[in-house]
Write a protein that holds these residues in place. Sequence first.
Motif, mmCIF file in Angstrom:
data_model
loop_
_atom_site.group_PDB
_atom_site.id
_atom_site.type_symbol
_atom_site.label_atom_id
_atom_site.label_comp_id
_atom_site.label_asym_id
_atom_site.label_seq_id
_atom_site.Cartn_x
_atom_site.Cartn_y
_atom_site.Cartn_z
ATOM 1 N N PHE A 6 0.435 -1.005 0.087
ATOM 2 C CA PHE A 6 -0.344 -0.292 -0.522
ATOM 3 C C PHE A 6 0.948 1.402 -0.271
ATOM 4 C CE2 PHE A 6 -2.448 -3.188 1.984
ATOM 5 C CZ PHE A 6 -3.314 -3.691 1.452
ATOM 6 N N ARG A 7 1.770 1.328 -0.882
ATOM 7 C CA ARG A 7 3.028 2.448 -0.747
ATOM 8 C C ARG A 7 2.916 3.116 -2.078
ATOM 9 N NH1 ARG A 7 6.858 -0.083 1.803
ATOM 10 N NH2 ARG A 7 6.215 -0.030 4.078
ATOM 11 N N GLY A 8 2.993 4.362 -1.935
ATOM 12 C CA GLY A 8 2.874 5.842 -3.008
ATOM 13 C C GLY A 8 1.447 5.794 -3.596
ATOM 14 N N TRP A 9 2.356 6.135 -5.317
ATOM 15 C CA TRP A 9 0.970 5.961 -6.062
ATOM 16 C C TRP A 9 -0.122 4.353 -6.197
ATOM 17 C CZ3 TRP A 9 5.068 7.783 -9.811
ATOM 18 C CH2 TRP A 9 4.975 9.227 -9.731
ATOM 19 N N ALA A 10 -0.108 3.494 -5.722
ATOM 20 C CA ALA A 10 -0.247 1.890 -5.014
ATOM 21 C C ALA A 10 -0.745 1.910 -3.933
ATOM 22 C CB ALA A 10 0.813 0.786 -5.997
ATOM 23 N N VAL A 11 -1.462 2.777 -3.290
ATOM 24 C CA VAL A 11 -1.801 2.685 -2.281
ATOM 25 C C VAL A 11 -3.054 2.534 -2.353
ATOM 26 C CG1 VAL A 11 -2.594 5.156 -2.036
ATOM 27 C CG2 VAL A 11 -2.386 4.312 0.309
ATOM 28 N N ASP A 12 -3.800 2.222 -3.210
ATOM 29 C CA ASP A 12 -4.928 0.916 -3.504
ATOM 30 C C ASP A 12 -4.916 0.631 -4.476
ATOM 31 O OD1 ASP A 12 -4.105 1.923 -6.128
ATOM 32 O OD2 ASP A 12 -6.128 3.234 -6.696
ATOM 33 N N GLN A 13 -3.738 -0.893 -4.402
ATOM 34 C CA GLN A 13 -3.030 -1.681 -4.632
ATOM 35 C C GLN A 13 -3.318 -2.114 -5.939
ATOM 36 O OE1 GLN A 13 -4.677 -4.779 -1.800
ATOM 37 N NE2 GLN A 13 -2.968 -5.127 -1.329
ATOM 38 N N LYS A 14 -3.636 -0.556 -6.924
ATOM 39 C CA LYS A 14 -3.481 -0.851 -8.238
ATOM 40 C C LYS A 14 -1.869 -0.758 -9.344
ATOM 41 C CE LYS A 14 -8.329 0.583 -8.730
ATOM 42 N NZ LYS A 14 -9.322 1.193 -9.630
ATOM 43 N N HIS A 33 4.329 7.942 -14.520
ATOM 44 C CA HIS A 33 3.740 6.566 -14.225
ATOM 45 C C HIS A 33 2.194 6.160 -15.098
ATOM 46 C CE1 HIS A 33 1.604 8.672 -11.739
ATOM 47 N NE2 HIS A 33 0.192 7.590 -11.701
ATOM 48 N N HIS A 34 1.950 4.988 -14.885
ATOM 49 C CA HIS A 34 0.523 4.534 -15.807
ATOM 50 C C HIS A 34 -0.167 3.398 -15.160
ATOM 51 C CE1 HIS A 34 -2.405 2.786 -18.304
ATOM 52 N NE2 HIS A 34 -1.872 1.222 -17.421
ATOM 53 N N LYS A 35 -1.487 3.809 -14.811
ATOM 54 C CA LYS A 35 -1.836 2.718 -13.606
ATOM 55 C C LYS A 35 -2.449 1.613 -14.572
ATOM 56 C CE LYS A 35 -3.174 3.932 -9.613
ATOM 57 N NZ LYS A 35 -3.434 4.616 -7.907
ATOM 58 N N ALA A 36 -3.119 0.767 -13.223
ATOM 59 C CA ALA A 36 -3.698 -0.316 -14.470
ATOM 60 C C ALA A 36 -4.729 -0.070 -13.340
ATOM 61 C CB ALA A 36 -3.101 -2.159 -13.898
ATOM 62 N N GLY A 50 5.416 -0.716 -30.141
ATOM 63 C CA GLY A 50 4.934 0.271 -29.162
ATOM 64 C C GLY A 50 4.036 -0.066 -28.354
ATOM 65 N N GLN A 51 4.368 -1.111 -27.745
ATOM 66 C CA GLN A 51 3.208 -1.642 -26.510
ATOM 67 C C GLN A 51 4.116 -2.675 -25.333
ATOM 68 O OE1 GLN A 51 -0.854 -3.506 -27.403
ATOM 69 N NE2 GLN A 51 0.556 -4.442 -29.437
ATOM 70 N N VAL A 52 3.182 -2.822 -24.462
ATOM 71 C CA VAL A 52 4.285 -3.519 -23.378
ATOM 72 C C VAL A 52 3.214 -4.404 -22.630
ATOM 73 C CG1 VAL A 52 5.066 -2.768 -20.438
ATOM 74 C CG2 VAL A 52 5.213 -1.009 -22.173
ATOM 75 N N TYR A 53 3.828 -5.516 -22.337
ATOM 76 C CA TYR A 53 3.424 -6.856 -22.301
ATOM 77 C C TYR A 53 3.576 -7.227 -21.074
ATOM 78 C CZ TYR A 53 2.400 -7.220 -27.095
ATOM 79 O OH TYR A 53 2.144 -7.609 -28.268
ATOM 80 N N MET A 54 2.468 -7.044 -20.314
ATOM 81 C CA MET A 54 3.049 -6.570 -18.379
ATOM 82 C C MET A 54 2.151 -8.138 -17.838
ATOM 83 S SD MET A 54 0.721 -2.780 -17.704
ATOM 84 C CE MET A 54 1.732 -1.415 -17.782
ATOM 85 N N SER A 55 3.788 -9.221 -17.369
ATOM 86 C CA SER A 55 3.009 -10.026 -16.535
ATOM 87 C C SER A 55 2.276 -9.793 -15.133
ATOM 88 C CB SER A 55 3.399 -11.479 -16.366
ATOM 89 O OG SER A 55 3.402 -11.512 -17.354
ATOM 90 N N ASN A 56 1.143 -9.487 -14.558
ATOM 91 C CA ASN A 56 0.417 -8.732 -13.528
ATOM 92 C C ASN A 56 0.129 -9.964 -12.533
ATOM 93 O OD1 ASN A 56 1.274 -6.085 -13.960
ATOM 94 N ND2 ASN A 56 -0.535 -5.442 -14.534
ATOM 95 N N GLY A 75 2.967 9.350 -18.999
ATOM 96 C CA GLY A 75 2.235 7.976 -18.887
ATOM 97 C C GLY A 75 1.053 8.298 -18.776
ATOM 98 N N SER A 76 0.179 9.572 -19.086
ATOM 99 C CA SER A 76 -0.864 9.395 -18.974
ATOM 100 C C SER A 76 -1.452 9.360 -20.079
ATOM 101 C CB SER A 76 -1.235 11.332 -18.551
ATOM 102 O OG SER A 76 -0.372 11.988 -19.791
ATOM 103 N N SER A 77 -1.055 9.606 -21.577
ATOM 104 C CA SER A 77 -2.175 8.891 -23.103
ATOM 105 C C SER A 77 -1.863 7.195 -23.067
ATOM 106 C CB SER A 77 -1.423 9.600 -23.699
ATOM 107 O OG SER A 77 0.574 9.553 -24.248
ATOM 108 N N PHE A 78 -1.266 6.719 -21.897
ATOM 109 C CA PHE A 78 -0.929 4.836 -22.469
ATOM 110 C C PHE A 78 -2.374 4.519 -22.479
ATOM 111 C CE2 PHE A 78 3.581 4.495 -20.664
ATOM 112 C CZ PHE A 78 4.183 5.681 -21.662
ATOM 113 N N VAL A 79 -2.665 3.214 -22.873
ATOM 114 C CA VAL A 79 -3.895 3.110 -22.964
ATOM 115 C C VAL A 79 -4.089 1.135 -22.718
ATOM 116 C CG1 VAL A 79 -6.374 2.657 -24.597
ATOM 117 C CG2 VAL A 79 -5.380 4.665 -24.937
ATOM 118 N N GLU A 80 -4.598 0.899 -22.055
ATOM 119 C CA GLU A 80 -4.345 -0.726 -22.051
ATOM 120 C C GLU A 80 -5.614 -0.959 -23.560
ATOM 121 O OE1 GLU A 80 -4.366 -3.205 -18.511
ATOM 122 O OE2 GLU A 80 -6.884 -3.734 -19.297
#
Length: 131
Positions: A6-14, A33-36, A50-56, A75-80
Amino acid sequence: MDEMMFRGWAVDQKTITFVWDIRDLAHPVMTGHHKAPVRAIDHNLYVHNGQVYMSNYKSGLRIVDVSSVAEDPTGSSFVETAFFDVHPEDDAIGGEAVFGGSWSAYPYFESGYILVNTLERGLFVLKQTNV
Protein backbone atom coordinates in the motif's frame (compact mmCIF):
# COMPACT_ATOMS: atom_id res chain seq x y z
CA MET A 1 6.05 -4.70 -4.08
CA ASP A 2 4.52 -1.26 -3.64
CA GLU A 3 1.09 -2.74 -4.42
CA MET A 4 1.38 -5.32 -1.63
CA MET A 5 2.52 -2.75 0.89
CA PHE A 6 0.00 0.00 0.00
CA ARG A 7 2.81 2.45 -0.88
CA GLY A 8 2.95 5.62 -2.99
CA TRP A 9 0.80 5.67 -6.10
CA ALA A 10 -0.08 2.02 -5.38
CA VAL A 11 -1.81 2.75 -2.09
CA ASP A 12 -5.02 1.35 -3.69
CA GLN A 13 -3.07 -1.80 -4.75
CA LYS A 14 -3.59 -1.11 -8.46
CA THR A 15 -0.50 -1.96 -10.49
CA ILE A 16 1.81 0.98 -11.13
CA THR A 17 4.27 1.05 -14.02
CA PHE A 18 6.91 3.76 -13.74
CA VAL A 19 8.16 5.60 -16.84
CA TRP A 20 11.86 6.47 -16.89
CA ASP A 21 13.99 8.46 -19.29
CA ILE A 22 17.29 6.54 -19.34
CA ARG A 23 19.02 8.32 -22.21
CA ASP A 24 21.62 9.40 -19.65
CA LEU A 25 22.27 6.26 -17.62
CA ALA A 26 24.24 8.23 -15.06
CA HIS A 27 21.19 10.43 -14.41
CA PRO A 28 17.91 8.57 -15.06
CA VAL A 29 14.75 10.64 -14.66
CA MET A 30 11.32 9.31 -13.71
CA THR A 31 8.91 11.12 -16.03
CA GLY A 32 5.58 9.57 -15.03
CA HIS A 33 3.59 6.43 -14.43
CA HIS A 34 0.68 4.31 -15.64
CA LYS A 35 -1.90 2.79 -13.32
CA ALA A 36 -3.69 -0.45 -14.22
CA PRO A 37 -7.48 -0.65 -13.74
CA VAL A 38 -7.35 -3.57 -11.27
CA ARG A 39 -5.45 -4.64 -8.17
CA ALA A 40 -2.43 -6.85 -8.82
CA ILE A 41 1.34 -7.02 -8.50
CA ASP A 42 3.36 -6.42 -11.64
CA HIS A 43 6.12 -8.84 -12.43
CA ASN A 44 7.73 -9.07 -15.86
CA LEU A 45 7.18 -6.39 -18.49
CA TYR A 46 8.33 -6.57 -22.10
CA VAL A 47 8.20 -3.84 -24.76
CA HIS A 48 7.49 -4.86 -28.36
CA ASN A 49 6.22 -2.73 -31.26
CA GLY A 50 5.02 0.14 -29.09
CA GLN A 51 3.21 -2.05 -26.61
CA VAL A 52 4.12 -3.25 -23.13
CA TYR A 53 3.21 -6.83 -22.29
CA MET A 54 2.78 -6.98 -18.52
CA SER A 55 2.54 -10.08 -16.40
CA ASN A 56 0.55 -8.82 -13.46
CA TYR A 57 0.32 -11.96 -11.35
CA LYS A 58 -3.36 -12.64 -10.52
CA SER A 59 -4.73 -10.22 -13.15
CA GLY A 60 -2.72 -12.00 -15.85
CA LEU A 61 -1.44 -10.48 -19.07
CA ARG A 62 -2.20 -6.82 -19.65
CA ILE A 63 -1.19 -5.14 -22.92
CA VAL A 64 -0.68 -1.38 -22.87
CA ASP A 65 -0.05 0.85 -25.89
CA VAL A 66 2.91 3.04 -24.96
CA SER A 67 3.69 4.31 -28.46
CA SER A 68 3.01 7.88 -27.30
CA VAL A 69 5.91 7.89 -24.82
CA ALA A 70 8.18 10.09 -27.00
CA GLU A 71 5.51 12.81 -27.22
CA ASP A 72 4.11 12.33 -23.71
CA PRO A 73 6.57 10.75 -21.26
CA THR A 74 4.17 11.21 -18.33
CA GLY A 75 2.34 7.97 -19.14
CA SER A 76 -1.02 9.73 -19.03
CA SER A 77 -1.76 8.84 -22.66
CA PHE A 78 -0.95 5.13 -22.30
CA VAL A 79 -3.97 2.94 -23.06
CA GLU A 80 -4.64 -0.66 -22.10
CA THR A 81 -5.55 -2.36 -25.38
CA ALA A 82 -6.08 -5.97 -24.26
CA PHE A 83 -5.83 -8.34 -21.32
CA PHE A 84 -6.14 -12.02 -20.50
CA ASP A 85 -7.12 -12.75 -16.92
CA VAL A 86 -5.50 -15.95 -15.64
CA HIS A 87 -7.33 -15.83 -12.29
CA PRO A 88 -10.92 -14.59 -12.85
CA GLU A 89 -12.10 -15.90 -9.47
CA ASP A 90 -11.06 -12.65 -7.77
CA ASP A 91 -12.74 -10.29 -10.25
CA ALA A 92 -15.77 -9.76 -8.00
CA ILE A 93 -13.52 -8.07 -5.44
CA GLY A 94 -11.52 -6.06 -8.02
CA GLY A 95 -8.48 -8.31 -8.03
CA GLU A 96 -5.86 -9.13 -5.42
CA ALA A 97 -2.34 -7.81 -4.89
CA VAL A 98 -0.92 -11.21 -3.96
CA PHE A 99 1.52 -13.64 -5.56
CA GLY A 100 0.14 -16.27 -7.92
CA GLY A 101 -1.11 -16.35 -11.50
CA SER A 102 0.95 -15.04 -14.40
CA TRP A 103 4.72 -15.25 -14.01
CA SER A 104 5.84 -14.06 -17.43
CA ALA A 105 4.88 -13.52 -21.05
CA TYR A 106 6.71 -13.82 -24.35
CA PRO A 107 5.39 -11.52 -27.14
CA TYR A 108 8.23 -11.80 -29.68
CA PHE A 109 7.01 -14.48 -32.11
CA GLU A 110 6.70 -13.31 -35.73
CA SER A 111 3.36 -15.15 -35.86
CA GLY A 112 1.89 -12.75 -33.27
CA TYR A 113 1.31 -15.50 -30.72
CA ILE A 114 1.99 -14.62 -27.09
CA LEU A 115 2.97 -17.16 -24.47
CA VAL A 116 1.80 -16.58 -20.90
CA ASN A 117 2.94 -18.96 -18.21
CA THR A 118 1.30 -19.17 -14.83
CA LEU A 119 2.27 -20.59 -11.49
CA GLU A 120 -0.88 -22.69 -11.01
CA ARG A 121 -2.49 -23.23 -14.41
CA GLY A 122 0.30 -23.87 -16.88
CA LEU A 123 0.95 -22.23 -20.22
CA PHE A 124 -1.51 -20.21 -22.29
CA VAL A 125 -0.96 -19.52 -26.00
CA LEU A 126 -2.73 -16.32 -27.02
CA LYS A 127 -3.07 -14.07 -30.05
CA GLN A 128 -4.13 -10.45 -29.81
CA THR A 129 -6.98 -9.82 -32.24
CA ASN A 130 -7.52 -6.08 -31.82
CA VAL A 131 -4.10 -4.92 -33.06
